[in-house]
Design an enzyme around this catalytic site. Structure first.
Site, mmCIF file in Angstrom:
data_model
loop_
_atom_site.group_PDB
_atom_site.id
_atom_site.type_symbol
_atom_site.label_atom_id
_atom_site.label_comp_id
_atom_site.label_asym_id
_atom_site.label_seq_id
_atom_site.Cartn_x
_atom_site.Cartn_y
_atom_site.Cartn_z
ATOM 1 N N VAL A 11 28.860 52.713 29.494
ATOM 2 C CA VAL A 11 29.800 51.938 30.306
ATOM 3 C C VAL A 11 30.012 52.611 31.661
ATOM 4 O O VAL A 11 30.025 51.944 32.700
ATOM 5 C CB VAL A 11 31.141 51.754 29.571
ATOM 6 C CG1 VAL A 11 32.148 51.020 30.458
ATOM 7 C CG2 VAL A 11 30.929 50.992 28.271
ATOM 8 N N ALA A 30 38.355 42.696 46.969
ATOM 9 C CA ALA A 30 39.404 43.712 46.856
ATOM 10 C C ALA A 30 40.134 43.942 48.177
ATOM 11 O O ALA A 30 41.280 44.397 48.176
ATOM 12 C CB ALA A 30 38.804 45.022 46.368
ATOM 13 N N VAL A 40 32.709 62.755 35.256
ATOM 14 C CA VAL A 40 32.789 63.917 34.366
ATOM 15 C C VAL A 40 31.886 63.678 33.168
ATOM 16 O O VAL A 40 31.964 62.628 32.509
ATOM 17 C CB VAL A 40 34.243 64.154 33.904
ATOM 18 C CG1 VAL A 40 34.292 65.294 32.889
ATOM 19 C CG2 VAL A 40 35.130 64.460 35.098
ATOM 20 N N ARG A 42 29.504 65.816 29.793
ATOM 21 C CA ARG A 42 29.381 67.033 28.981
ATOM 22 C C ARG A 42 28.104 67.789 29.299
ATOM 23 O O ARG A 42 28.056 69.012 29.200
ATOM 24 C CB ARG A 42 29.419 66.675 27.492
ATOM 25 C CG ARG A 42 30.764 66.166 27.012
ATOM 26 C CD ARG A 42 30.701 65.814 25.535
ATOM 27 N NE ARG A 42 31.977 65.312 25.039
ATOM 28 C CZ ARG A 42 32.176 64.834 23.827
ATOM 29 N NH1 ARG A 42 31.159 64.801 22.957
ATOM 30 N NH2 ARG A 42 33.363 64.386 23.461
ATOM 31 N N GLY A 127 35.542 43.289 25.459
ATOM 32 C CA GLY A 127 34.567 43.497 26.523
ATOM 33 C C GLY A 127 34.831 42.689 27.772
ATOM 34 O O GLY A 127 35.833 42.870 28.451
ATOM 35 N N GLY A 180 20.956 49.130 18.121
ATOM 36 C CA GLY A 180 22.017 49.747 18.901
ATOM 37 C C GLY A 180 23.354 49.048 18.804
ATOM 38 O O GLY A 180 24.312 49.401 19.503
ATOM 39 N N ASP A 194 38.011 49.030 14.227
ATOM 40 C CA ASP A 194 37.853 48.694 15.645
ATOM 41 C C ASP A 194 38.601 47.403 15.975
ATOM 42 O O ASP A 194 39.361 47.334 16.951
ATOM 43 C CB ASP A 194 36.360 48.545 15.970
ATOM 44 C CG ASP A 194 36.120 48.058 17.378
ATOM 45 O OD1 ASP A 194 36.248 48.859 18.315
ATOM 46 O OD2 ASP A 194 35.798 46.861 17.547
ATOM 47 N N LYS A 198 42.174 46.669 18.435
ATOM 48 C CA LYS A 198 42.259 45.629 19.467
ATOM 49 C C LYS A 198 43.389 44.640 19.170
ATOM 50 O O LYS A 198 44.104 44.201 20.081
ATOM 51 C CB LYS A 198 40.914 44.908 19.559
ATOM 52 C CG LYS A 198 39.776 45.809 20.019
ATOM 53 C CD LYS A 198 38.423 45.143 19.853
ATOM 54 C CE LYS A 198 37.292 46.077 20.258
ATOM 55 N NZ LYS A 198 35.949 45.492 20.002
#
Length: 420
Positions: A11, A30, A40, A42, A127, A180, A194, A198
């Site tokens: 994402v 905008a 950021v 890992r 989503g 996936g 999950d 929500k």
């Protein structure tokens, strides 16, 4: 407007990529440019398509930067994400997140922390479907009567494959993992957790009720068999993992579970990895929202819509209320009412059915439809399927517990609810 992305996975990459690719239309809408400045991660060695955005492994340093205008949290998890967002909000910096688990447990605290700071979370539910804004803003004149949704694409893909293709659960799960759609450990999706996270987010907006996952009924699709599929087809049902919120007087039902749904219902026609949400309001009636419930681009679309709102200076109350409303209470799990479907293997002997109906009558249950099947004429067992009239959850559970201890029952008993 300068943006930091905390967690640059599927994402996060999509957010950075779309912000650059669609910069002209985003800036026009905008009123200012939105620039992904730092992400950021890992592991700096992992290749990422982030359109030249600088990457760092130093979360703490990024959280303290004065040149960042908005933080996008895509780290996942609960405690670490909450700690990071809390630091950002205490510095009066706007936040956008897609983290439904975080919101399932900490939305009340985050609402207090973000009282005068923009906080976007459109991407946390369904989503690319703009259901947060729909409930909080578009339907704000309504008392919400009910919410009924397919909120997990993985489970919907599995159930569609089982219903349409006759594939067994373990085989279609393996295929979903290869594509996936499902994680190596699929419990979160197929176990209903999950979808429950929500649903809890939506229920706070709809009803200002603040339950946690442990407070509500949650069941998954792991135990649905080919026998259940055959029964559903014979009686003109689809099986869907549904998330349901329903107002009953001054109380609210919240539950997630597989359900038999009549084939002619719109939500029964939602197949594959798609999501759909039906919302009924007292003024608007029933409305329906359909679309991609997961995936990098769809989720990134929702993230960026929140960024655009922040750039425009839009700052609605996080959960949709500027003043308290009359409190609603949660219906206890045992007091939820529905019709029930049961499947059980029993000794094929005279008097067994009479014993079952007697136990049902002793626990406020009655049969509405009944089917018996024997796979082998020489078998000493039969499979019974039956549907009850509307009953309380506590009575159905007690009935099942008594059956399990009966000497004429063979193996496990399966129960599923019917949503008409």
């Amino acid at each position: 407007m300068r943006v930091a992305i905390l967690g640059v996975g599927t994402v996060g990459e999509a957010v950075a990529r779309i912000l650059v690719r669609n910069a002209s239309i985003i800036t026009a809408r905008a009123g200012k440019s939105i620039e992904p400045v730092v992400g950021v991660v890992r592991d700096l060695n992992k290749p990422r398509d982030v359109a030249g955005m600088h990457l760092s492994t130093d979360l703490s340093a990024v959280l303290e930067r004065d040149d960042i205008d908005v933080y996008v949290e895509l780290m996942g998890g609960v405690d670490g994400a909450y700690a990071a967002i809390k630091r950002v909000l205490e510095r009066k910096k706007p936040v956008v997140t897609a983290n439904k688990a975080l919101l399932a447990y900490h939305r009340d605290e985050l609402a207090r922390l973000s009282a005068d700071v923009p906080f976007g979370y459109e991407a946390s539910v369904a989503g690319g479907i703009p259901i947060i804004k729909t409930l909080r803003d578009g339907l704000s004149a309504n008392h919400i009567i009910s919410i009924k949704g397919i909120l997990n694409g993985t489970s919907n893909y599995i159930m569609t494959s089982m219903m349409k293709g006759g594939v067994k659960f373990k085989d279609v799960l393996k295929r979903a993992q290869e594509l996936g759609y499902a994680e190596a450990d699929p419990t979160f999706d197929v176990g209903g957790f999950d979808a429950a996270h929500k649903l809890l987010i939506l229920s706070s907006i709809a009803y200002d009720i603040h339950a946690r996952p442990e407070d509500i009924l949650i069941e998954g699709i792991e135990n649905i068999s080919s026998d259940d599929i055959a029964f559903a087809k014979e009686f003109e049902y689809e099986i869907k993992l549904l998330a349901i919120a329903r107002r009953i007087g001054e109380r609210v039902e919240l539950r997630v579970h597989p359900a038999l749904v009549p084939k002619d219902k719109m939500i029964a026609k939602v197949n594959g990895v798609m999501n759909a949400i039906s919302v009924a309001g007292d003024a608007v009636g029933e409305t329906m929202y359909y679309g991609a419930g997961a995936g990098g681009n769809a989720t990134a679309s929702a993230v960026i819509s929140d960024l655009i709102d922040i750039a425009r200076g839009i700052n609605p109350p996080m959960l949709g209320y500027k003043a308290p409303i009359a409190p609603l209470s949660l219906v206890p799990k045992g007091e939820i009412q529905s019709k029930f479907y049961f499947r059980l293997n029993v000794e094929d002997a005279v008097g067994v059915l009479a014993k079952i109906t007697k136990i049902m009558s002793e626990h406020a249950l009655s049969a509405d439809a009944f089917l018996q099947r024997r796979d082998d004429e020489n078998s000493l067992e039969a499979t019974l399927f039956f549907i009850t009239h509307t009953a309380f959850e506590k009575d159905a559970v007690k009935f099942m517990q008594i059956l399990k201890s009966s000497d004429f029952v063979r193996g496990e008993i399966f129960m599923m609810r019917i949503e008409e």
